[in-house]
Every structure is written in C-alpha cells, then in structure tokens.
Design a protein around this motif. Sequence first.
Motif, PDB file in Angstrom:
ATOM      1  N   ALA A  35     -55.551   6.659  16.893  1.00 37.90           N
ATOM      2  CA  ALA A  35     -55.796   7.537  15.749  1.00 37.90           C
ATOM      3  C   ALA A  35     -56.676   8.681  16.221  1.00 37.90           C
ATOM      4  N   TRP A  53     -45.148   5.206   7.185  1.00 35.87           N
ATOM      5  CA  TRP A  53     -45.753   6.260   6.373  1.00 35.87           C
ATOM      6  C   TRP A  53     -44.986   6.404   5.071  1.00 35.87           C
ATOM      7  N   ASP A  81     -58.164   7.969   6.239  1.00 36.03           N
ATOM      8  CA  ASP A  81     -57.886   8.656   7.499  1.00 36.03           C
ATOM      9  C   ASP A  81     -58.938   8.186   8.504  1.00 36.03           C
ATOM     10  N   ARG A  99     -49.995  15.986  11.141  1.00 32.24           N
ATOM     11  CA  ARG A  99     -50.216  14.863  12.060  1.00 32.24           C
ATOM     12  C   ARG A  99     -49.222  13.726  11.837  1.00 32.24           C
ATOM     13  N   THR A 101     -45.995  11.717  12.000  1.00 36.25           N
ATOM     14  CA  THR A 101     -44.799  11.669  12.837  1.00 36.25           C
ATOM     15  C   THR A 101     -44.014  10.406  12.492  1.00 36.25           C
ATOM     16  N   THR A 104     -46.302   7.334  12.793  1.00 35.19           N
ATOM     17  CA  THR A 104     -47.451   7.178  11.901  1.00 35.19           C
ATOM     18  C   THR A 104     -47.293   5.902  11.088  1.00 35.19           C
ATOM     19  N   TRP A 120     -54.929   4.889   8.008  1.00 42.81           N
ATOM     20  CA  TRP A 120     -53.897   5.812   8.465  1.00 42.81           C
ATOM     21  C   TRP A 120     -54.090   5.979   9.965  1.00 42.81           C
ATOM     22  N   ASP A 122     -52.143   7.020  13.887  1.00 40.74           N
ATOM     23  CA  ASP A 122     -51.091   7.857  14.465  1.00 40.74           C
ATOM     24  C   ASP A 122     -49.972   7.039  15.086  1.00 40.74           C
ATOM     25  N   ARG A 123     -50.335   5.923  15.738  1.00 39.18           N
ATOM     26  CA  ARG A 123     -49.295   5.057  16.297  1.00 39.18           C
ATOM     27  C   ARG A 123     -49.863   3.717  16.711  1.00 39.18           C
TER      28      ARG A 123
END
Length: 178
Positions: A35, A53, A81, A99, A101, A104, A120, A122-123
């Motif tokens: 993240a 997401w 976040d 941000r 994708t 996410t 939350w 990112d991957r």
Amino acid sequence: MANRQSLKELQERLAQRLTAAKTEATTASWLALEAGGERFLVPLVQSGEIFPWTTVQAVPYTKPWYAGVASLRGGLHGVVDLPGLIGRTLLTTGSALERVTSETRLVSLHAAFGVNAVLWIDRLLGLRNPAMFGAIAPRPPQAPPFFARSLIDHQGQAWQELDLQALVTDPGFLAIAA
C-alpha cells in the motif's frame, strides 16, 4: 476383505493429509500486502475477507484517510486508506481513485474485533512465514501504536507488521470525524 483394506488405506491417507494440512497452516503467519509503495504484514488471525475494489461512497466531514463506505456482502464497511492512515500520503479523492487498479483490494478486519472496516491496499503479495525473514529492524521513530515489528526479508526488503487489534483500539482510528 479388499473393502476392509481399502478403507484402512483411505483412513491412513486422510490422517496423513490432515497432519500435512496442520503443518502447512502453521507456517503461513502473515498476509503480505503493498500500500502506497510500502510492504506490510497483517497477521492471518487478525485479518478477515479479501474483497475486490468496489464503489466507495465518500462521507463528508471525515478525516482524509477515511475514504468512505462500501457495501460488502450486504453490510456497510468503512474504507480506510492505509497509506493515509499512517501519514504517508494524504490523497484527494481524485488522486486516490487514480491509484485504483485491477490489483486493488479491500482487506477486512477480523469479525471478532466488532469493527466493520476494510483496509484499502494496492495489491496482495501472498502469504509469508517467519522463515522468510532474517532480521528485525529497529522500530521507526514516531511509529503509530499499531505498528508491531519491522522485519527484513532475505532479499533485504523491509516489511512492517501491523497489529490490527491495537489498530481497532487506537482512539485516532476510532474517531473518524474531521
């Protein structure tokens, strides 16, 4: 006679598979995630479901790290976040959505905590176990109370372990009003 022997073999195979499953389950200790360009470890026993997401509805007059609420499995969950929460990046709504994708994800906190919140991220980076880490780094100065250990893996990458139980009891986390 043949049925009796095959039943015994089946029972032995099942016992071996159960023993192997118990061993494998104890080796994976953390859910690894990324993240805001940083790597985090979340204890598996403290995490809940992983969701793709979804639409997040903004909530006015909340702290910048509180992205809003999302409907997940018929319940409303607060979307946090993670980089914003730890003070790394405070994103405006427009830049935050940039941000998002295909990787996410929203990672829920364990239901036993009684907090309908998701992180939350990112991957996802998979599962990690203690054998994958060679050293413990010093605790970062001014670290939030929910930062547990900082670990260094065998490739020299730093990972921050999050204590989600400490997070859900942190007054700053529970007070989302701006």
